[in-house]
Structure formats: C-alpha cells, structure tokens
Design an enzyme around this catalytic site. Structure first.
Site, mmCIF file in Angstrom:
data_model
loop_
_atom_site.group_PDB
_atom_site.id
_atom_site.type_symbol
_atom_site.label_atom_id
_atom_site.label_comp_id
_atom_site.label_asym_id
_atom_site.label_seq_id
_atom_site.Cartn_x
_atom_site.Cartn_y
_atom_site.Cartn_z
ATOM 1 N N LYS A 113 0.829 -1.211 0.000
ATOM 2 C CA LYS A 113 0.000 0.000 0.000
ATOM 3 C C LYS A 113 0.862 1.259 0.000
ATOM 4 C CE LYS A 113 -4.453 -1.620 1.566
ATOM 5 N NZ LYS A 113 -5.574 -1.464 2.479
ATOM 6 N N LYS B 203 -3.867 -10.780 -7.399
ATOM 7 C CA LYS B 203 -5.098 -10.953 -6.614
ATOM 8 C C LYS B 203 -6.228 -10.073 -7.153
ATOM 9 C CE LYS B 203 -5.666 -8.607 -2.708
ATOM 10 N NZ LYS B 203 -5.724 -8.091 -1.361
ATOM 11 N N LYS C 271 -10.443 -4.712 -5.077
ATOM 12 C CA LYS C 271 -11.509 -3.707 -5.241
ATOM 13 C C LYS C 271 -11.031 -2.530 -6.076
ATOM 14 C CE LYS C 271 -13.283 -4.405 -0.527
ATOM 15 N NZ LYS C 271 -12.864 -4.051 0.828
HETATM 16 P P1 TYM Z 1 -10.719 -6.280 2.992
HETATM 17 O O1 TYM Z 1 -11.825 -5.311 3.153
HETATM 18 O O2 TYM Z 1 -9.582 -5.931 2.104
HETATM 19 O O3 TYM Z 1 -11.280 -7.671 2.493
HETATM 20 C C1 TYM Z 1 -12.333 -8.353 3.158
HETATM 21 C C2 TYM Z 1 -12.067 -9.843 3.133
HETATM 22 O O4 TYM Z 1 -11.948 -10.308 1.787
HETATM 23 C C3 TYM Z 1 -10.756 -11.084 1.652
HETATM 24 N N1 TYM Z 1 -10.240 -10.918 0.271
HETATM 25 C C4 TYM Z 1 -10.034 -11.928 -0.583
HETATM 26 N N2 TYM Z 1 -10.198 -13.248 -0.458
HETATM 27 C C5 TYM Z 1 -9.914 -14.020 -1.539
HETATM 28 N N3 TYM Z 1 -9.484 -13.519 -2.725
HETATM 29 C C6 TYM Z 1 -9.285 -12.205 -2.902
HETATM 30 N N4 TYM Z 1 -8.883 -11.733 -4.073
HETATM 31 C C7 TYM Z 1 -9.579 -11.340 -1.789
HETATM 32 N N5 TYM Z 1 -9.517 -9.996 -1.617
HETATM 33 C C8 TYM Z 1 -9.915 -9.763 -0.346
HETATM 34 C C9 TYM Z 1 -9.816 -10.511 2.694
HETATM 35 O O5 TYM Z 1 -8.814 -11.445 3.043
HETATM 36 C C10 TYM Z 1 -10.766 -10.228 3.838
HETATM 37 O O6 TYM Z 1 -10.969 -11.379 4.614
HETATM 38 N N6 TYM Z 1 -7.979 -5.756 7.115
HETATM 39 C C11 TYM Z 1 -9.185 -6.357 6.593
HETATM 40 C C12 TYM Z 1 -10.454 -5.866 7.306
HETATM 41 C C13 TYM Z 1 -10.388 -6.050 8.782
HETATM 42 C C14 TYM Z 1 -10.476 -7.277 9.476
HETATM 43 C C15 TYM Z 1 -10.446 -6.924 10.858
HETATM 44 C C16 TYM Z 1 -10.603 -8.600 9.073
HETATM 45 C C17 TYM Z 1 -10.300 -5.042 9.694
HETATM 46 N N7 TYM Z 1 -10.330 -5.571 10.958
HETATM 47 C C18 TYM Z 1 -10.499 -7.917 11.847
HETATM 48 C C19 TYM Z 1 -10.665 -9.576 10.066
HETATM 49 C C20 TYM Z 1 -10.611 -9.225 11.440
HETATM 50 C C21 TYM Z 1 -9.329 -5.952 5.129
HETATM 51 O O7 TYM Z 1 -8.801 -4.978 4.704
HETATM 52 O O8 TYM Z 1 -10.171 -6.717 4.427
#
Ligand code: TYM
Length: 336
Positions: free
Chosen positions: A118, A200, A203
């Site tokens: 990032k 990957k 979004k």
């Molecule tokens: P975020 O918002 O980027 O993504 C949400 C969830 O989607 C999963 N993910 C994927 N899984 C498979 N293939 C992909 N291409 C893919 N892109 C995203 C992510 O692994 C995630 O599970 N930091 C976290 C949000 C967060 C969080 C937490 C998660 C904040 N606090 C506490 C668990 C526990 C995040 O940015 O997810």
C-alpha cells in the site's frame, strides 16, 4: 469448529467499505461468514476506521458504509443472532488499538507485506495509520476474545501479528486475550484478477474487467467472465502455468462444490467458452439472491440504522469488558 459443547466458538471478521465487495471478498470471506454464522457466536463489522488509511471522499464513505452494512444483512447475517456493527461506532477499537501500538515493535509492523504494497501504491500518503493498521486489526479481534477469524489468504500475516501481540501481552501480564486462529478456506482464499490471473482480484483494480463485484448486473458478470484471460490450450484442466483456468476452476469449485477432477470430466472435450459461461452462471446463482435481498432492504434506512445502533451497543458492551481489564493491567488510574 464443531459445537457439541455448550459454549460456542466466537467468530469475528470485518470488511472495509471501500467499494462494493468483489468476488474475492465474497468467496474468500463473506460466504464463509454466512456459513459460520449458523452455529457460532459471531460478530461481523464494517471496518471504516481502516478505510481512512487511504484517502476517502467523506460522503462516499458514509454511503458505502451504510450499503456495506445492508449487504451484510442481505447475505443472511441475522442481526438478532449475530452482532453486526460498524467499527467507528464502537470507540473501544481505537482505544485498544492505541494501547496495542505500545506492545508492537516497529520492526514487526515494518515487515507487513500489505503495508509495503500500500505504501508503494499510495506513495503520496504513507500515513502513520497505514503503518499501525495491523494493531487496530488486532484490537478488533482481541477485544471480543475471538477464537476464529475467517479471512482470505492476504490477511494471514495480520492474523499472525495479532497472535504475537496477544501472546506477548498475556506473557507480560497474565492471560487476558484469547489467541485467535485464522480460518482460511481451502478454496476461494485467493481469487485472482480475471485479466491478470497472477495478481489478486482487488476492489481497486484500474481495469474494470479485472474484478467482478457482488452487485454487478448479471449481464456484466457474464461479459467479464467471457473476457477472462486464459491460455491457448483449450483444455479445462488444473495445471501449473494455466493461471487463468486454475482461477476459474477454483471459483467454479467454490460455488458448485465440485472437485477439480469432476470439473475436468464435465468439461472434457468442451471449449473455454462453455466453461466460462458455466462459471458465470454458478456465480449468478450465488449472488442473485443477495442482490434481490439487498435491493429490498437498502432503501429502508430506518431499519438499517436501527440494526447498526443495536449492533454497536451489543459490541460495545462486550468490548468494554476486555478494555477495562486491559486498562487495569497496564496500570491506568481508573476512577469509579
Ligand atoms: P478487505 O476489506 O480488504 O477484504 C475483506 C475480506 O476479503 C478477503 N479478500 C479476498 N479473499 C480471496 N481472494 C481475494 N482476491 C480477496 N480480496 C480480499 C480478505 O482477506 C478479507 O478477509 N484488514 C481487513 C479488514 C479487517 C479485518 C479486521 C478482518 C479489519 N479488521 C479484523 C478480520 C478481522 C481488510 O482490509 O479486508
């Protein structure tokens, strides 16, 4: 995670409201949330505090947070049975996040690959929040004494640092936090871009054909799959070097429950066109009911706000129990 005993496992996960979730978010995380919510004691949240580590447009963030919350309800996460909330509406997250910053080494936070990625992507805004992102995530998890955290593979390192912080704190004082385990599905943990299957699905991909979004129109979903990058072999089989087909097989397997051998058999002698269409249809079968439910509830702002308010109250009650213990242990003067 079999709940034969009285006490159910506590499950927690969150998603950033930075856009409509992609198929990666859905297969890597949200689909597992919906399954796990049936037999566990679950908390799910919209991680808006994490979202501002990258510059956001305020009105858009507000709208996307509400819509993400509505989408969680549309997925079938029953707000009566689970605690569904918005992170910034529970102030204990920021409070514990600060404390955990003081129990995390600069070196270990510097090793986070997501921070490195990032920082490169947003070179003009490498803020301190981006650096301390994992300690806030640790706070999210540890506040609720979560046993399991269902996430995609990209969050594994953040779960590891969370475990390290919990063990360190427990070691310095006395057992305070449950040490959580990641729950990463065998399939769908890393859904790849449809245009560059070595990357990957994300979004924020600049190529609109690279990512499928859960609320995309069905026709657009079909079009995106039709234009997915594959290879010239024209044979549906899982093999090294066939990243595009491997990705599509993973998606199809996740949606249909079919093994790779079954898929290879089903599509023996058929071309990629047929297979891509079948993959798109398997996705539509998953997302159409979610889209219908979403459209039904999203305009009922009063209902969504009521659920969010109650969710935040329930979360705050639990979070306070842990935070009070932590504040006592670190030596804060607490007046009654
Ligand atoms: P975020 O918002 O980027 O993504 C949400 C969830 O989607 C999963 N993910 C994927 N899984 C498979 N293939 C992909 N291409 C893919 N892109 C995203 C992510 O692994 C995630 O599970 N930091 C976290 C949000 C967060 C969080 C937490 C998660 C904040 N606090 C506490 C668990 C526990 C995040 O940015 O997810």
């Amino acid at each position: 995670m079999e709940n034969t005993q009285e006490k159910k496992d506590r499950v927690l996960s969150m998603i950033q409201p930075t856009s409509v979730p992609t198929l990666g978010n859905y297969l890597g995380a949200l689909k597992n949330w919906a399954d796990m919510s049936k037999d566990n004691d679950c908390l799910f949240a919209v991680a808006d505090l994490h979202a501002i580590t990258v510059r956001q447009e305020p009105a858009k963030l507000r709208k996307q947070s509400l819509e993400m919350y509505a989408l969680l309800l549309a997925l079938g996460l029953d707000p009566e049975k689970n605690i569904v909330f918005v992170q910034s509406q529970v102030p204990q997250h920021s409070q514990l996040g600060w404390i955990l910053n003081c129990y995390t080494q600069f070196g270990e936070a510097s090793r986070m690959t997501q921070f490195k990625d990032k920082s490169e992507k947003h070179a003009d805004n490498v803020n301190v929040g981006l650096f301390s992102y994992p300690t806030l995530m640790a706070a999210d998890i540890l506040l609720y004494q979560a046993d399991y955290v269902p996430v995609g593979a990209d969050q594994k390192q953040h779960l590891e640092i969370t475990r390290d912080i919990a063990e360190r704190f427990n070691g310095i004082y006395s057992p305070t936090f449950t040490v959580p385990k990641p729950y990463i599905g065998k399939l769908g943990a890393k859904v790849m871009s449809l245009q560059d299957p070595t990357k990957k699905m994300s979004k924020s991909d600049a190529n609109p054909k690279a990512s499928v979004f859960v609320l995309d129109k069905p026709d657009d979903i079909v079009k995106k799959f039709k234009s997915a990058v594959t290879d010239s072999e024209a044979c549906v089989r899982y093999a090294e070097g066939k990243d595009g087909i491997n990705n599509l097989m993973g998606i199809y397997s996740c949606c249909t429950g079919k093994s790779f051998e079954e898929i290879e058999k089903d599509f023996d002698g058929k071309g990629y066109g047929d297979f891509k269409l079948a993959v798109a249809e398997s996705i539509l079968a998953e997302v159409k009911p979610v889209q219908e439910k979403f459209n039904e509830i999203v305009s009922d702002k009063a209902y969504i706000e009521k659920c969010a308010k109650e969710g935040a109250e329930k979360a705050s009650y639990l979070a306070n129990k842990t935070l009070t213990k932590v504040m006592k242990k670190v030596g804060f003067w607490q007046v009654k």
